[in-house]
Design a protein around this motif. Structure first.
Motif: not given
Length: 496
Positions: A207-211, A241-243, A249-250
């Protein structure tokens, strides 16, 4: 194996478990790319992927869920009432699309719950509290049912975590009253625990796409709902861990930095945020950048507030931005400009959120003493020693009004608290309560609430309980609901 490969394997396992079990809920490559684009705030890209998916697989019931995500983030970034009125009619059509699909899929109830929950969160921003309460009730019911049917479907805990956290610390008001009539209650700690487990579990799972989405909501709950002292550390840990290509993220990192006195870091993050036409316009980030620069007493902060006001099509932060421009004028000694911005803070904008309500109140009051204003801004930025230096030679008698005398002691208390000088903080907080308990300003009530936290940290349960109850007992002041909810949360932590 990459994130995309793992998710494709997951989808394949779902699809082939039985011949038709997941046929109409296919989170395939197009949908995964759309979802990833949404959480980087590349909404144009997301729409393009969704359009391709509609042509290739028009019956895929993941499509209406993804379209709802796009609407949700469109409204979150624009805060536009006209966009809200235009888009909210999409909800029922999307639920209708999903209701005809595969009832044996864990996405069947989950997708309906997500759509209801997203609209509830948006409606709260525009004052539609009854409809929001109904949607939270519906989402909670759907997720509870889905949890029973599919106990291993981890995504249930994302919505349930959010509902538990928000309802567990909801301030008194229309939304809480309506939900209580339905018998729906939450538990803040349970909600936080659900998010923590998901944030740790998802990267190692299919389910890592939902992180990114889980971290988005977890950061919100830690910062704005729980007011957790761990909000900064946990948000920075999990967003790492977010791109870096994610504008979301910013936003998350800069917001939590600003809320937790990491001002220089917020400025650095906002200066490096990804930019370009590929990203959804997000004027609020200009507002945040203005806040960060003014916290350093950088009077060029006005550039960012004006940029926000020019680009903003939404209903929130208008009064507050004008109040900050008024403060800049006051710090420059320009009384005429101060009066002009104060009038705008009173007459322009709306009163949907507490910040704008407070901005109107402050704009309607006499101008604050410059030393107290500087101290307030520096404290918010985490520049505690500089803030204390400004007040070093001051005493209560130096201020003529009850408001200013209460604020002077309140600012001292907050600074000493931030410097872990508990005895001095408690003395200043007590003096704030003595000076301000009969006033309409928030200083006395918040001093009592903060006093409760100091005593809680010192393991003095009796004094902590007394202080929290003092905060709750004060009525008809600014930020009453928020301060009261934090004090009640304090009593819960003490076992009351």
């Amino acid at each position: 194996m990459t994130k995309t490969q793992r998710f494709t394997v997951l989808s394949a396992l779902f699809i082939f478990h039985t011949t038709s079990l997941f046929a109409n809920f296919d989170f395939n490559s197009n949908c995964l790319k759309a979802y990833k684009s949404i959480f980087e705030l590349k909404l144009g890209n997301a729409r393009a992927y969704i359009s391709t998916e509609k042509k290739q697989h028009p019956n895929n019931a993941i499509i209406p869920l993804l379209e709802n995500y796009v609407d949700y983030f469109t409204l979150l970034t624009s805060e536009s009432k006209s966009d809200f009125d235009r888009l909210k009619g999409n909800k029922s059509a999307r639920l209708d699309q999903i209701s005809d699909d595969d009832k044996n899929s864990p996405y069947y109830l989950y997708a309906q719950a997500e759509i209801n929950l997203q609209w509830a969160l948006i409606r709260g921003r525009f004052g539609e509290y009854f409809n929001a309460a109904m949607e939270i009730k519906k989402a909670n019911s759907l997720l509870q049912e889905n949890r029973k049917k599919f106990p291993d479907f981890q995504l249930n805990f994302k919505g349930l975590g959010l509902i538990n956290a928000v309802l567990g610390n909801l301030p008194d008001g229309a939304l809480k009253t309506t939900l209580s009539t339905f018998g729906i209650k939450g538990n803040l700690q349970n909600g936080l625990d659900m998010f923590e487990k998901l944030a740790d579990y998802l990267p190692k799972s299919s389910y890592d796409a939902f992180y990114d989405e889980v971290v988005f909501y977890y950061a919100y709950v830690l910062t704005d709902v729980a007011h957790s002292p761990l909000a900064y550390a946990k948000t920075m840990k999990y967003t790492k861990n977010i791109a870096d290509t994610s504008l979301l993220k910013s936003y998350l990192q800069s917001y939590v930095c600003l809320k937790n006195a990491h001002n220089d870091e917020a400025i650095q993050i906002l200066a490096k945020k990804p930019e370009g036409g590929i990203y959804q316009p997000f004027p609020y980030l200009d507002y945040l950048e203005g806040i960060a620069h003014l916290n350093k007493l950088d009077l060029n902060a006005g550039v960012y507030f004006n940029r926000f006001l020019q680009a903003n099509k939404g209903v929130n932060w208008i009064k507050d931005a004008n109040l900050h421009l008024a403060w800049i004028a006051l710090l420059k000694g320009d009384k005429s400009a101060y009066n002009g911005y104060v009038n705008k803070a009173i007459n322009n904008g709306y009163l949907y959120n507490d910040k704008d309500k407070q901005a109107k109140n402050e704009a309607s009051a006499p101008a604050p003493p410059v030393d107290l204003l500087k101290t307030r801004l520096l404290f918010d930025g985490g520049y505690l020693i500089k803030a204390l230096q400004i007040l070093a030679d001051k005493k209560t008698a130096d201020y003529s009004s009850d408001k200013d005398r209460a604020e002077f002691n309140y600012r001292l208390g907050r600074i000493y608290d931030g410097l872990n000088k508990d005895d001095q903080a408690l003395a200043a907080y007590q003096e704030t309560i003595n000076q301000g308990k009969g006033l309409k300003y928030y200083f006395a009530a918040n001093a009592a609430m903060q006093m409760g936290k100091v005593y809680e940290g010192k393991k003095n349960v009796a004094k902590a309980r007394e202080a929290f109850n003092t905060a709750i007992s004060m009525k008809n002041h600014e930020y009453e609901s928020s301060i009261e909810s934090q004090a009640k949360a304090g009593l819960k932590r003490l076992g009351n």
